[in-house]
Design an enzyme around this catalytic site. Structure first.
Site, PDB file in Angstrom:
ATOM      1  N   GLU A 124       0.826  -1.210   0.000  1.00 43.14           N
ATOM      2  CA  GLU A 124       0.000   0.000   0.000  1.00 43.14           C
ATOM      3  C   GLU A 124       0.858   1.257   0.000  1.00 43.14           C
ATOM      4  O   GLU A 124       0.555   2.229  -0.696  1.00 43.14           O
ATOM      5  CB  GLU A 124      -0.935  -0.018   1.201  1.00 43.14           C
ATOM      6  CG  GLU A 124      -1.976  -1.134   1.130  1.00 43.14           C
ATOM      7  CD  GLU A 124      -3.103  -0.932   2.105  1.00 43.14           C
ATOM      8  OE1 GLU A 124      -4.114  -0.309   1.714  1.00 43.14           O
ATOM      9  OE2 GLU A 124      -2.967  -1.385   3.265  1.00 43.14           O
ATOM     10  N   GLU A 144      -4.750  -9.372   3.085  1.00 43.76           N
ATOM     11  CA  GLU A 144      -5.590  -9.009   4.234  1.00 43.76           C
ATOM     12  C   GLU A 144      -6.873  -9.824   4.334  1.00 43.76           C
ATOM     13  O   GLU A 144      -7.293 -10.213   5.428  1.00 43.76           O
ATOM     14  CB  GLU A 144      -5.927  -7.507   4.177  1.00 43.76           C
ATOM     15  CG  GLU A 144      -4.801  -6.587   4.619  1.00 43.76           C
ATOM     16  CD  GLU A 144      -3.827  -6.259   3.502  1.00 43.76           C
ATOM     17  OE1 GLU A 144      -3.001  -5.356   3.689  1.00 43.76           O
ATOM     18  OE2 GLU A 144      -3.883  -6.914   2.431  1.00 43.76           O
TER      19      GLU A 144
END
Length: 270
Positions: A124, A144
């Site tokens: 990210e 995730e």
């Protein structure tokens, strides 16, 4: 005393930031996030610095994401704050966004030198950089969903704007990974090089950028990033504004003058 979780090194107009927890694949701790937020802000405010490079310590990982033993339990409330880093990470407005280049990112170029695993929060943060050079053995992924959580440092919004949406959704929904060649194929990275050359190539790219007009670089980045999702007319308005800013600068007069005089320009960033 333990080493800081982020190392900073100035090399002329280039700032090298090294995520410094190789023993845990450079997982993002509260300290690392705080130091990153501070370093990016200081970089943006320092007129002597033109470009930043972000990399990871060691040969195994760029960044494996948030520390599953310290950072994520702190965010979920499963661990109470223990020190000033923890308290800053939880309570300082905008800090988490700044550390992940999510909001208030530097106006100057940031290059990612991806030396290994680039996963979860590490990926990210990489998505917030502007140019990317990665090692041949680099691996990218957002796992995730496999852990019952979601990416929340920009990937849900940024990934589908940077690569085809079906590919982005496959990565996000399956939690799978891709290798360096696939990352280059879909446009996620600019270059794939042998691991031993990653940092060298990043500095070559940074040196080339540092020779260009700082006002031009800032406005190019601002318009390209800011026009995403706008109509053409709205984007052209940003472009027109950038034109006015750049053409009124000292650098815009210096560049053509230096070209005509057959010398390197002496840009001052204003």
């Amino acid at each position: 005393m333990s080493a800081p979780h982020l190392r900073e090194e100035r090399r002329g107009p280039v700032l090298l930031l090294t995520l410094n927890r190789p023993e845990v694949r450079n997982a993002i701790s509260p300290e690392m996030a705080c130091r990153l937020a501070d370093a990016f802000a200081a970089f943006d405010a320092d007129d002597a610095l033109r470009v930043a490079i972000l990399t990871g310590a060691g040969e195994q990982a760029f960044c494996a994401g948030g520390d599953l033993g310290r950072t994520l339990p702190l965010l979920s409330g499963d661990r109470a704050p223990e020190d000033d880093w923890d308290r800053r990470f939880l309570n300082e407005p905008g800090l988490q966004d700044r550390s992940a280049l999510r909001r208030a990112a530097p106006a100057k170029p940031v290059i990612a030198a991806i030396n290994g695993l680039c996963l979860a929060g590490g990926m990210e943060t990489m998505l917030g950089t502007d140019l990317r050079i990665c090692a041949e053995g680099a691996v990218f992924g957002l796992p995730e969903a496999r852990r019952g959580v979601i990416p929340f440092a920009g990937a849900l919004v940024r990934l589908g704007r940077q690569i085809p949406e079906p590919v982005a959704l496959e990565l996000l929904l399956t939690g799978g990974t891709i290798d360096a060649e696939r990352a280059r194929e879909i446009g996620l990275v600019n270059r794939v090089v042998p691991q031993a050359e990653v940092l060298e190539r990043a500095f070559e790219m940074a040196a080339a950028l540092a020779e260009n007009g700082p006002v031009s670089l800032r406005e190019i980045k601002r318009v390209v990033r800011g026009s995403s999702g706008l109509t053409l007319d709205e984007g052209f308005a940003l472009e027109d504004e950038a034109k006015r800013i750049v053409m009124a600068s000292e650098d815009a007069r210096e560049g053509p003058r230096a070209f005509m005089e057959k010398r390197k320009p002496r840009f001052v960033g204003r």
